[in-house]
Design an enzyme around this catalytic site. Structure first.
Site, mmCIF file in Angstrom:
data_model
loop_
_atom_site.group_PDB
_atom_site.id
_atom_site.type_symbol
_atom_site.label_atom_id
_atom_site.label_comp_id
_atom_site.label_asym_id
_atom_site.label_seq_id
_atom_site.Cartn_x
_atom_site.Cartn_y
_atom_site.Cartn_z
ATOM 1 C CD1 TRP A 151 -1.240 12.101 -5.356
ATOM 2 C CD2 TRP A 151 -2.485 13.352 -6.720
ATOM 3 N NE1 TRP A 151 -0.561 12.205 -6.547
ATOM 4 C CE2 TRP A 151 -1.309 12.979 -7.409
ATOM 5 C CE3 TRP A 151 -3.424 14.143 -7.390
ATOM 6 C CZ2 TRP A 151 -1.040 13.357 -8.725
ATOM 7 C CZ3 TRP A 151 -3.169 14.529 -8.698
ATOM 8 C CH2 TRP A 151 -1.980 14.142 -9.350
ATOM 9 C CB ALA A 177 -2.135 10.294 -1.799
ATOM 10 C CD GLU A 248 -8.124 -1.026 -11.429
ATOM 11 O OE1 GLU A 248 -7.976 -0.337 -12.451
ATOM 12 O OE2 GLU A 248 -8.697 -2.140 -11.443
ATOM 13 C CG LEU A 249 -0.920 -0.308 -11.668
ATOM 14 C CD1 LEU A 249 0.262 -1.188 -12.025
ATOM 15 C CD2 LEU A 249 -0.785 0.200 -10.233
ATOM 16 C CB CYS A 282 -6.105 6.292 -14.160
ATOM 17 S SG CYS A 282 -7.806 5.883 -13.815
HETATM 18 P P1 NAD Z 1 1.824 7.084 -6.635
HETATM 19 O O1 NAD Z 1 2.119 5.721 -7.132
HETATM 20 O O2 NAD Z 1 2.925 8.048 -6.570
HETATM 21 O O3 NAD Z 1 1.178 7.020 -5.189
HETATM 22 C C1 NAD Z 1 0.012 6.268 -4.922
HETATM 23 C C2 NAD Z 1 0.005 5.909 -3.465
HETATM 24 O O4 NAD Z 1 1.079 5.012 -3.210
HETATM 25 C C3 NAD Z 1 0.200 7.078 -2.507
HETATM 26 O O5 NAD Z 1 -0.618 6.900 -1.390
HETATM 27 C C4 NAD Z 1 1.661 6.955 -2.126
HETATM 28 O O6 NAD Z 1 1.927 7.531 -0.869
HETATM 29 C C5 NAD Z 1 1.822 5.454 -2.087
HETATM 30 N N1 NAD Z 1 3.193 4.959 -2.256
HETATM 31 C C6 NAD Z 1 4.238 5.575 -2.840
HETATM 32 N N2 NAD Z 1 5.335 4.786 -2.788
HETATM 33 C C7 NAD Z 1 4.969 3.638 -2.180
HETATM 34 C C8 NAD Z 1 5.642 2.437 -1.845
HETATM 35 N N3 NAD Z 1 6.933 2.244 -2.134
HETATM 36 N N4 NAD Z 1 4.951 1.467 -1.225
HETATM 37 C C9 NAD Z 1 3.646 1.610 -0.919
HETATM 38 N N5 NAD Z 1 2.956 2.745 -1.210
HETATM 39 C C10 NAD Z 1 3.603 3.744 -1.834
HETATM 40 O O7 NAD Z 1 0.633 7.624 -7.552
HETATM 41 P P2 NAD Z 1 -0.100 9.027 -7.444
HETATM 42 O O8 NAD Z 1 0.800 10.040 -8.044
HETATM 43 O O9 NAD Z 1 -0.617 9.245 -6.074
HETATM 44 O O10 NAD Z 1 -1.374 8.765 -8.354
HETATM 45 C C11 NAD Z 1 -1.377 8.963 -9.712
HETATM 46 C C12 NAD Z 1 -1.257 7.643 -10.457
HETATM 47 O O11 NAD Z 1 -2.356 6.805 -10.122
HETATM 48 C C13 NAD Z 1 -1.315 7.823 -11.944
HETATM 49 O O12 NAD Z 1 -0.343 7.014 -12.542
HETATM 50 C C14 NAD Z 1 -2.705 7.336 -12.301
HETATM 51 O O13 NAD Z 1 -2.866 6.894 -13.623
HETATM 52 C C15 NAD Z 1 -2.907 6.256 -11.311
HETATM 53 N N6 NAD Z 1 -4.339 5.979 -11.147
HETATM 54 C C16 NAD Z 1 -4.861 4.820 -11.636
HETATM 55 C C17 NAD Z 1 -6.224 4.572 -11.544
HETATM 56 C C18 NAD Z 1 -6.831 3.315 -12.081
HETATM 57 O O14 NAD Z 1 -7.960 3.014 -11.726
HETATM 58 N N7 NAD Z 1 -6.135 2.569 -12.919
HETATM 59 C C19 NAD Z 1 -7.057 5.511 -10.940
HETATM 60 C C20 NAD Z 1 -6.490 6.682 -10.445
HETATM 61 C C21 NAD Z 1 -5.122 6.898 -10.540
#
Ligand code: NAD
Length: 483
Positions: A151, A177, A248-249, A282
């Site tokens: 998101w 998200a 990408e985490l 991120c």
């Molecule tokens: P999140 O992992 O909570 O959710 C990301 C997505 O995964 C959402 O759409 C969510 O609904 C989905 N999801 C949740 N549980 C799941 C499951 N068990 N199986 C499949 N999908 C599932 O992350 P967030 O809070 O939405 O985003 C923030 C995170 O994203 C931060 O850690 C940030 O650093 C990371 N991020 C990384 C990058 C990058 O390029 N490395 C860029 C942006 C954000």
């Protein structure tokens, strides 16, 4: 009147099989923006079946036709840019004037860039020992991609997969998200208006652990693209075991400021790194390692910059920081700030929510000095508007502190000594190191991703790198003596 949106499967806007919905909120006011279908595993499976048909259509289109399709999508997005930016500011919470409009422009550029780069995805003709053999390689789409997005940049991050995915001939099932699903619907509308054939891109709304899990684990998808937290990334890697993964985490943006750095420039960049998108990036600067001789000076500069930030209504032209997007993110900030205070850190600015602004999700830009190296700020990702300062004495100590914790996405180093800059750049275990620049510096086409051995991801996003990640390299050999 609350709007009601639908999912997009096989070229149709549809409700989920149960008719159940969830709500999307404006984080600045708490008001409901819209209702969206709470998809089930069956809905996701329906989208995967549509994508299998879509895969046959998009993979057979010529590269030039797919390139033209991407350009058409960019044109439609350009026409609807203001609507996209307003939706982004309203639903995600980022300032409309200073950030939302720019994110939409970046996403438009993403489609234009994929349209251009896919035409240059050349492969090779390989010399071999056998005189009768001719060996060459081609790049082919992987098939049906499961794409799950977060998101924090809900227009641009999906485009980082959709644009190269379409350009390279993949069909996509996309789960956005939940808190920014209206942004996803608006982006999907642009794709539909541009003429993306039915089944090529399918949008399934609902809960990640249900519809997200289904698309990554279902044998009907061939590969996975995921941007989100490290914890979810690990779970997805397990559930999608055997499929090609582009993950990408999280990161915690270690930034080292040596005593010879241009402190004013460093503080300016660090403030951007910490407070852009209210720290929900991120690549945000989340751990500021400062040489002890300049720690007080940097802390003072940063505190002054934090106090200049105007927090409030994302549509107010004076506002440079909106609310956090959701309660878990705000609660994590509360926890990390309290943890640092409990360990003896000193609060120089902010440190609490600004509920008087109309929503409990507003958080004051926060600066903390004397943060101990074993605090949550140092070890984890905070994902909020905070600048935690940790002092160091030697280069070796700075490198060791930068490497603490299990994240390794982006870092930044501030020094005028070339040798030291290069030593640090090579030693730090992150996928990207920015010298004399904020950790958040980034352009569309540069390779972006986590370092091996850390939990910040697998593979590289950006320009031609994503095109290579989203395609299979196929080797073809041909015996001319038998033809
Ligand atoms: P999140 O992992 O909570 O959710 C990301 C997505 O995964 C959402 O759409 C969510 O609904 C989905 N999801 C949740 N549980 C799941 C499951 N068990 N199986 C499949 N999908 C599932 O992350 P967030 O809070 O939405 O985003 C923030 C995170 O994203 C931060 O850690 C940030 O650093 C990371 N991020 C990384 C990058 C990058 O390029 N490395 C860029 C942006 C954000």
């Amino acid at each position: 009147m609350v709007k009601r949106y639908r999912m997009y499967i096989d070229g149709q806007w549809v409700d989920g099989e149960t008719g159940e919905t969830f709500q999307s909120f404006n984080p600045a006011t708490g008001q409901t923006i819209a209702e969206l279908p709470r998809g089930t595993r069956n809905d996701a499976a329906r989208a995967i079946a549509a994508a299998r048909k879509g895969s046959r259509i998009i993979s057979r289109m010529s590269v030039w036709d797919r390139s033209r399709l991407c350009l058409k999508i960019a044109d439609v997005m350009e026409k609807r840019a203001d609507e996209l930016a307003r939706t982004l500011a309203e639903e995600q919470g980022k300032p409309y004037h200073t950030e939302a409009k720019a994110e939409v422009q970046t996403a438009i550029a993403g489609f234009r860039e994929a349209a251009e780069l896919v035409k240059w995805l050349e492969t090779s003709f390989i010399p071999v020992e056998d005189p009768n053999k001719r060996v060459f390689t081609i790049r082919q789409p992987r098939g049906v991609y499961a794409v799950v997005t977060p998101w924090n940049f809900p227009i641009n991050i999906p485009v980082e997969y959709l644009a190269p995915g379409i350009a390279s001939g993949n069909a996509i099932v996309w789960v956005p998200a939940p808190t920014t699903s209206v942004c996803a619907v608006k982006l999907m509308e642009c794709l539909e208006e541009a003429g993306v054939p039915a089944g090529v891109v399918n949008l399934v709304t609902g809960e990640g652990p249900v519809v997200g899990d289904e698309i990554v684990s279902n044998p009907g998808t061939d590969a996975v693209g995921f941007t989100g937290s490290s914890a979810t990334g690990r779970r997805i890697a397990e559930r999608a075991a055997g499929k090609p993964l582009l993950l990408e985490l999280g990161g915690n943006g270690p930034t080292i400021i040596f005593e010879d750095a241009d402190l004013e420039a460093a503080a300016e960049a660090v403030a951007v790194g910490c407070f852009f998108n209210a720290g929900q990036t991120c690549s945000a600067t989340e751990k500021i390692l400062v040489h002890e001789s300049v720690a007080d000076a940097v802390a003072e500069l940063l505190a002054a910059k934090a106090k200049q930030i105007k927090v409030g209504d994302p549509f107010d032209p004076q506002v440079t920081m909106g609310p956090l997007n959701n309660e878990p993110t705000a609660a994590k900030m509360d926890r990390h700030v309290q943890d640092a205070i409990d360990r003896g850190a000193k609060l120089l600015a902010g440190g609490s929510r600004l509920a008087e602004l109309g929503s409990p999700l507003f958080y004051a830009p926060t600066v903390m000095a004397g943060v101990p190296s074993d605090s949550a700020f140092s070890m984890e990702e905070s994902f909020g508007p905070v600048a935690p300062l940790i002092s160091f004495r030697t280069e070796e100590e700075a490198l060791q502190l930068a490497d603490q914790g299990d994240l390794g996405l982006v870092s930044s180093v501030w020094t005028k000594q070339m040798g030291r800059a290069f030593r640090c750049a090579e030693a730090i275990k992150t996928g990207i190191v920015n010298i004399n620049e904020a950790s958040t510096y980034w352009e569309l086409h540069i390779p972006f991703g986590g370092a091996s051995g850390k939990r910040s991801g697998i593979g590289r996003l950006g320009g031609k790198y994503t095109l290579m990640e989203m395609t299979d390299l196929k080797t073809i050999s041909f015996d001319i003596s038998r033809a």
